[in-house]
Design an enzyme around this catalytic site. Structure first.
Site, PDB file in Angstrom:
ATOM      1  N   GLY A  56       0.576  -1.108   0.056  1.00  0.00           N
ATOM      2  CA  GLY A  56      -0.075   0.011  -0.115  1.00  0.00           C
ATOM      3  C   GLY A  56       0.687   1.329  -0.036  1.00  0.00           C
ATOM      4  O   GLY A  56       2.244   1.221  -0.050  1.00  0.00           O
TER       5      GLY A  56
ATOM      6  N   TYR B 290     -14.686   1.976   8.938  1.00  0.00           N
ATOM      7  CA  TYR B 290     -13.207   2.021   9.223  1.00  0.00           C
ATOM      8  C   TYR B 290     -13.001   2.397  10.466  1.00  0.00           C
ATOM      9  O   TYR B 290     -12.257   1.947  11.197  1.00  0.00           O
ATOM     10  CB  TYR B 290     -12.849   3.230   8.040  1.00  0.00           C
ATOM     11  CG  TYR B 290     -11.359   3.358   8.154  1.00  0.00           C
ATOM     12  CD1 TYR B 290     -10.630   2.501   7.577  1.00  0.00           C
ATOM     13  CD2 TYR B 290     -10.834   4.535   8.671  1.00  0.00           C
ATOM     14  CE1 TYR B 290      -9.234   2.588   7.665  1.00  0.00           C
ATOM     15  CE2 TYR B 290      -9.355   4.704   8.670  1.00  0.00           C
ATOM     16  CZ  TYR B 290      -8.606   3.779   8.280  1.00  0.00           C
ATOM     17  OH  TYR B 290      -7.183   4.036   8.233  1.00  0.00           O
TER      18      TYR B 290
END
Ligand code: UDP
Length: 341
Positions: A11, A166
């Protein structure tokens, strides 16, 4: 030599951590399922003797010896990296979709990564007796009613709102990390990471900076959500990586005031999103204008880290000003736009 596992290593932030650990002489095992990460981010590492890539989803059990055994034939540095869990020194748990656009597209996976993924990574930390560093988020503070946010602020999160997958995943991740810390004596560290920017951000990840850069470089209007009075505090990626390494190497002294292993990491230089858009217009030297679009539901009105604890105990604070950082990252965004074209 230390052996470090970086989940989410392909990422944006995870790949910068992998680079830094390689520089520091670690053997890096980068684990990623490439949902929002990309092999492009770790291209420069594939030929390195001390780098191993495992394509694995952390929501599935992390049987590291088996995963390494399966890759045995392709491992270059088998002498130093025998496929035994016990060899592992550090786990950096960075796996998770991270931009609002991504986690709203994959809410169930985001919750599974924060819950099952963190549980699996902690299980491995316990089995191998490693240090465990969790990438948490300023989102644990939700839409904060206190500004700036110190670590002892408990937050203001809507558990059924659009950001909940999240926010709650990160809050659960912190909770299970503390449970392993308290119950199993695992050496854990939690980094509450505030907005960070730099190369390898995806041009279309939906976040403010990639959007503004793309729009500005193309001479299109910059889309400011709401009136743009909401604030954020943006940290350059090199400063963030330095903060994370300082947290990993932190040596808690028993007489320190606060030994809870949780630290805000970010740049406290707060700016409104409207001003930020204007700054991008200035830096890109574009004739773009600003248009306003509806403010997303539950968009935090303010966000600014109180980093006194990191300053005092880690002797860390960011060094790159926003203007300097934006100028540093501009060529990267230009290159991405050329590639896209
Ligand atoms: N935002 C904006 N225009 C965009 C993208 C984002 O005005 O094209 C705003 C967004 O509503 C938020 C801030 O910029 O107030 C930062 O958004 P981002 O998605 O970068 O991250 P967040 O801090 O909300 O997780």
């Amino acid at each position: 030599m230390q052996i470090s596992l970086v989940t989410g290593g392909a990422g944006f932030l995870g790949s910068h951590i992998c680079d830094r650990l390689i520089e520091e002489g670690h053997h890096v095992i980068c684990m990623d399922n490439l949902l929002t990460g990309s092999k492009k981010n770790i291209d420069q590492l594939f030929d390195h003797d001390r780098f191993t890539f495992l394509n694995h989803d952390v929501t599935e059990t992390i049987d590291l010896p088996k995963l390494l055994e399966d890759k045995k034939d392709t491992l270059k540095d088998t002498k130093n990296l025998t496929p035994k869990t016990k060899n592992l020194d550090n786990i950096f748990h960075f796996a998770s979709p991270a931009s609002p656009k991504d986690y709203q597209e994959y809410p169930i996976h985001t919750l599974k990564v924060g819950a099952l993924g963190t549980h699996h990574a902690l299980g491995l930390a316990k089995a191998a007796n490693t240090k465990f560093l969790l990438a948490s988020s300023s989102e644990v503070y939700g839409d904060p009613q206190v500004n700036p946010q110190p670590e002892d602020y408990w937050g203001h999160v809507n558990p059924v709102g659009p950001r909940s997958a999240y926010d709650e995943a990160k809050r659960y991740g912190e909770s299970i990390t503390m449970a392993y810390h308290n119950k199993h004596n695992i050496d854990t560290r939690i980094a509450r990471i505030f907005n960070t920017y730099g190369s390898r951000m995806r041009l279309r990840d939906g976040r403010a900076l990639p959007n503004f850069m793309r729009q500005a470089i193309k001479g299109k209007p910059l889309t400011v959500f709401g009136d743009g009075s909401q604030t954020r505090s943006f940290c350059f990626v090199d400063d963030m990586v330095e903060g994370i390494i300082s947290l990993l190497t932190w040596n808690p002294t028993p007489n320190a005031k606060d030994l809870t292993p949780v630290f805000n990491l970010g740049n406290p230089d707060e700016i409104s999103i409207l001003e930020f858009a204007n700054e991008v217009i200035e830096i890109t030297d574009t004739a773009s204008e600003i248009t306003h679009e509806p403010l997303p539901e539950n968009d935090p009105q303010v966000r600014r880290p109180d980093i006194s604890k990191a300053k005092e105990l880690l002797d860390w604070s960011p060094e790159v000003s926003r203007r300097k950082g934006l100028n540093k990252v501009l060529p990267y965004f230009k290159e991405q736009i050329n590639k896209e074209a």
